[in-house]
Structure formats: structure tokens, C-alpha cells
Design a protein around this motif. Structure first.
Motif, PDB file in Angstrom:
ATOM      1  N   CYS A  13       0.850  -1.188   0.000  1.00 53.52           N
ATOM      2  CA  CYS A  13       0.000   0.000   0.000  1.00 53.52           C
ATOM      3  C   CYS A  13       0.887   1.239   0.000  1.00 53.52           C
ATOM      4  N   THR A  14       0.630   2.146  -0.936  1.00 53.41           N
ATOM      5  CA  THR A  14       1.349   3.407  -0.969  1.00 53.41           C
ATOM      6  C   THR A  14       0.346   4.547  -0.847  1.00 53.41           C
ATOM      7  N   HIS A  15       0.324   5.184   0.320  1.00 51.93           N
ATOM      8  CA  HIS A  15      -0.470   6.389   0.512  1.00 51.93           C
ATOM      9  C   HIS A  15       0.311   7.557  -0.106  1.00 51.93           C
ATOM     10  N   PRO A  16      -0.371   8.603  -0.588  1.00 47.28           N
ATOM     11  CA  PRO A  16       0.340   9.729  -1.201  1.00 47.28           C
ATOM     12  C   PRO A  16       1.403  10.311  -0.272  1.00 47.28           C
ATOM     13  N   GLY A  17       2.626  10.397  -0.781  1.00 46.90           N
ATOM     14  CA  GLY A  17       3.725  10.976  -0.015  1.00 46.90           C
ATOM     15  C   GLY A  17       4.387  10.040   0.983  1.00 46.90           C
ATOM     16  N   TRP A  18       3.897   8.815   1.098  1.00 47.68           N
ATOM     17  CA  TRP A  18       4.457   7.838   2.043  1.00 47.68           C
ATOM     18  C   TRP A  18       5.335   6.840   1.291  1.00 47.68           C
ATOM     19  N   PRO A  19       6.268   6.218   1.982  1.00 43.12           N
ATOM     20  CA  PRO A  19       6.957   5.080   1.375  1.00 43.12           C
ATOM     21  C   PRO A  19       5.986   3.902   1.297  1.00 43.12           C
ATOM     22  N   ASP A  55      -8.012 -14.203 -12.998  1.00 46.84           N
ATOM     23  CA  ASP A  55      -8.085 -14.037 -11.542  1.00 46.84           C
ATOM     24  C   ASP A  55      -7.450 -12.744 -11.046  1.00 46.84           C
ATOM     25  N   SER A  56      -7.251 -11.785 -11.953  1.00 46.10           N
ATOM     26  CA  SER A  56      -6.722 -10.471 -11.575  1.00 46.10           C
ATOM     27  C   SER A  56      -7.697  -9.389 -12.026  1.00 46.10           C
ATOM     28  N   GLY A  57      -7.822  -8.367 -11.227  1.00 44.89           N
ATOM     29  CA  GLY A  57      -8.669  -7.245 -11.581  1.00 44.89           C
ATOM     30  C   GLY A  57      -8.073  -5.959 -11.050  1.00 44.89           C
ATOM     31  N   TRP A  58      -8.357  -4.849 -11.710  1.00 46.13           N
ATOM     32  CA  TRP A  58      -7.821  -3.578 -11.255  1.00 46.13           C
ATOM     33  C   TRP A  58      -8.876  -2.495 -11.394  1.00 46.13           C
ATOM     34  N   VAL A  59      -8.820  -1.585 -10.468  1.00 46.85           N
ATOM     35  CA  VAL A  59      -9.750  -0.462 -10.427  1.00 46.85           C
ATOM     36  C   VAL A  59      -8.926   0.815 -10.343  1.00 46.85           C
ATOM     37  N   THR A  60      -9.214   1.759 -11.226  1.00 49.94           N
ATOM     38  CA  THR A  60      -8.616   3.090 -11.113  1.00 49.94           C
ATOM     39  C   THR A  60      -9.731   4.049 -10.733  1.00 49.94           C
ATOM     40  N   VAL A  61      -9.386   5.017  -9.896  1.00 53.44           N
ATOM     41  CA  VAL A  61     -10.403   5.925  -9.376  1.00 53.44           C
ATOM     42  C   VAL A  61      -9.742   7.201  -8.888  1.00 53.44           C
ATOM     43  N   ASP A  62     -10.450   8.313  -9.003  1.00 54.56           N
ATOM     44  CA  ASP A  62     -10.015   9.551  -8.364  1.00 54.56           C
ATOM     45  C   ASP A  62     -10.739   9.642  -7.028  1.00 54.56           C
ATOM     46  N   ALA A  75      -5.258  10.234  -7.184  1.00 55.54           N
ATOM     47  CA  ALA A  75      -5.472   9.252  -8.242  1.00 55.54           C
ATOM     48  C   ALA A  75      -5.012   7.904  -7.685  1.00 55.54           C
ATOM     49  N   ALA A  76      -5.900   6.919  -7.699  1.00 58.35           N
ATOM     50  CA  ALA A  76      -5.581   5.641  -7.070  1.00 58.35           C
ATOM     51  C   ALA A  76      -5.740   4.487  -8.052  1.00 58.35           C
ATOM     52  N   MET A  77      -4.908   3.465  -7.848  1.00 62.27           N
ATOM     53  CA  MET A  77      -4.997   2.211  -8.576  1.00 62.27           C
ATOM     54  C   MET A  77      -5.028   1.096  -7.546  1.00 62.27           C
ATOM     55  N   GLY A  87     -12.190 -15.507  -2.395  1.00 53.74           N
ATOM     56  CA  GLY A  87     -12.746 -14.629  -3.425  1.00 53.74           C
ATOM     57  C   GLY A  87     -11.794 -13.494  -3.756  1.00 53.74           C
ATOM     58  N   TRP A  88     -12.359 -12.348  -4.133  1.00 56.19           N
ATOM     59  CA  TRP A  88     -11.558 -11.197  -4.551  1.00 56.19           C
ATOM     60  C   TRP A  88     -11.008 -10.469  -3.336  1.00 56.19           C
ATOM     61  N   ARG A  89      -9.698 -10.214  -3.333  1.00 56.81           N
ATOM     62  CA  ARG A  89      -9.049  -9.483  -2.246  1.00 56.81           C
ATOM     63  C   ARG A  89      -8.061  -8.477  -2.836  1.00 56.81           C
ATOM     64  N   LEU A  90      -7.971  -7.333  -2.190  1.00 57.83           N
ATOM     65  CA  LEU A  90      -7.050  -6.272  -2.585  1.00 57.83           C
ATOM     66  C   LEU A  90      -5.635  -6.655  -2.186  1.00 57.83           C
ATOM     67  N   VAL A  91      -4.696  -6.568  -3.129  1.00 56.25           N
ATOM     68  CA  VAL A  91      -3.296  -6.870  -2.826  1.00 56.25           C
ATOM     69  C   VAL A  91      -2.382  -5.664  -3.016  1.00 56.25           C
ATOM     70  N   VAL A  92      -2.793  -4.698  -3.841  1.00 58.48           N
ATOM     71  CA  VAL A  92      -1.977  -3.496  -4.056  1.00 58.48           C
ATOM     72  C   VAL A  92      -2.895  -2.277  -4.146  1.00 58.48           C
ATOM     73  N   HIS A  93      -2.558  -1.258  -3.374  1.00 64.73           N
ATOM     74  CA  HIS A  93      -3.210   0.055  -3.493  1.00 64.73           C
ATOM     75  C   HIS A  93      -2.094   1.076  -3.660  1.00 64.73           C
ATOM     76  N   HIS A  94      -2.225   1.917  -4.673  1.00 62.93           N
ATOM     77  CA  HIS A  94      -1.257   3.010  -4.860  1.00 62.93           C
ATOM     78  C   HIS A  94      -2.042   4.293  -5.057  1.00 62.93           C
ATOM     79  N   GLY A  95      -1.762   5.276  -4.224  1.00 61.17           N
ATOM     80  CA  GLY A  95      -2.406   6.575  -4.330  1.00 61.17           C
ATOM     81  C   GLY A  95      -1.384   7.656  -4.590  1.00 61.17           C
ATOM     82  N   SER A  96      -1.682   8.521  -5.537  1.00 55.48           N
ATOM     83  CA  SER A  96      -0.784   9.616  -5.895  1.00 55.48           C
ATOM     84  C   SER A  96      -1.561  10.931  -5.870  1.00 55.48           C
ATOM     85  N   ALA A  97      -1.045  11.908  -5.136  1.00 53.82           N
ATOM     86  CA  ALA A  97      -1.718  13.194  -5.040  1.00 53.82           C
ATOM     87  C   ALA A  97      -1.740  13.881  -6.394  1.00 53.82           C
TER      88      ALA A  97
END
Length: 103
Positions: A13-19, A55-62, A75-77, A87-97
Motif C-alpha cells: 500500500c502506498t499512501h500519497p507521499g508515504w513510502p 483471476d486479476s482485476g484492477w480499479v482506477t479511481v479519483d 489518483a488511485a490504482m 474470493g476477490w481481495r485487494l493486494v496493491v493500493h497506490h495513491g498519488s496526489a
């Protein structure tokens, strides 16, 4: 939030501005701190798109955040995987300001 994420060491998980935070323990700690900080926070989601392949899915969203300190857009992926039994589980979240508007 706990039901959405895969509870494993492969999550990131990458929050904006975080490692990057690696592993479920670090991720759950970050969200616990964010949601318990006492600030009122509202998320307005726009520009959402979802795709999947097998078995992979991705969502992009503001993520338009409105809070006590004003507002911002992230902006997040989000990458999901489907596994047997969970079932479906989140494995990567990346957010960019987002710092500028599009032309």
C-alpha cells in the motif's frame, strides 16, 4: 477495510507521499491511524473504471477527499486477485496526489 484486503506479506500500500507499506500488518496499522486521527474525512469517488483478466482485476479511481483541513484529489490504482476460498481481495493500493488539473 479488513474484509477487503488480503492478509498476507505480498500486499503493498502506498499512501500519497508515504513510502510503500509492505505486508498486512503495516497496512492495517496505517489505516487504523488514519481513521482514528479525529479529523472528519469524506471520500467522493469519481472517474472509476474496473477491468479484469482471469483471476486479476484492477480499479482506477479519483478519490476526492474533503476534510477539516480542506480538500485534495488522489489518483488511485487498486489491484485485486481472486483466490479459492476467499474470493476477490485487494493486494496493491497506490495513491498519488493530484497537484494540477488536466488541460
Amino acid at each position: 477495510m479488513s474484509d477487503l484486503w488480503e492478509h498476507s506479506d505480498r500486499t503493498v500500500c502506498t499512501h500519497p507521499g508515504w513510502p510503500a507499506l509492505r505486508g498486512w500488518g503495516a497496512i492495517v496499522s496505517s489505516f487504523t491511524a488514519l481513521f482514528r486521527n479525529g479529523q472528519s474525512l469524506q471520500f467522493l469517488l469519481t472517474e472509476a473504471t474496473a477491468h479484469f483478466n482471469g483471476d486479476s482485476g484492477w480499479v482506477t479511481v479519483d478519490e476526492n477527499l474533503l476534510g477539516d483541513q480542506g480538500g485534495t484529489t488522489v489518483a488511485a490504482m487498486n489491484l485485486f486477485v481472486r483466490t479459492a476460498g476467499t474470493g476477490w481481495r485487494l493486494v496493491v493500493h497506490h495513491g498519488s496526489a493530484v497537484h494540477a488539473t488536466r488541460a
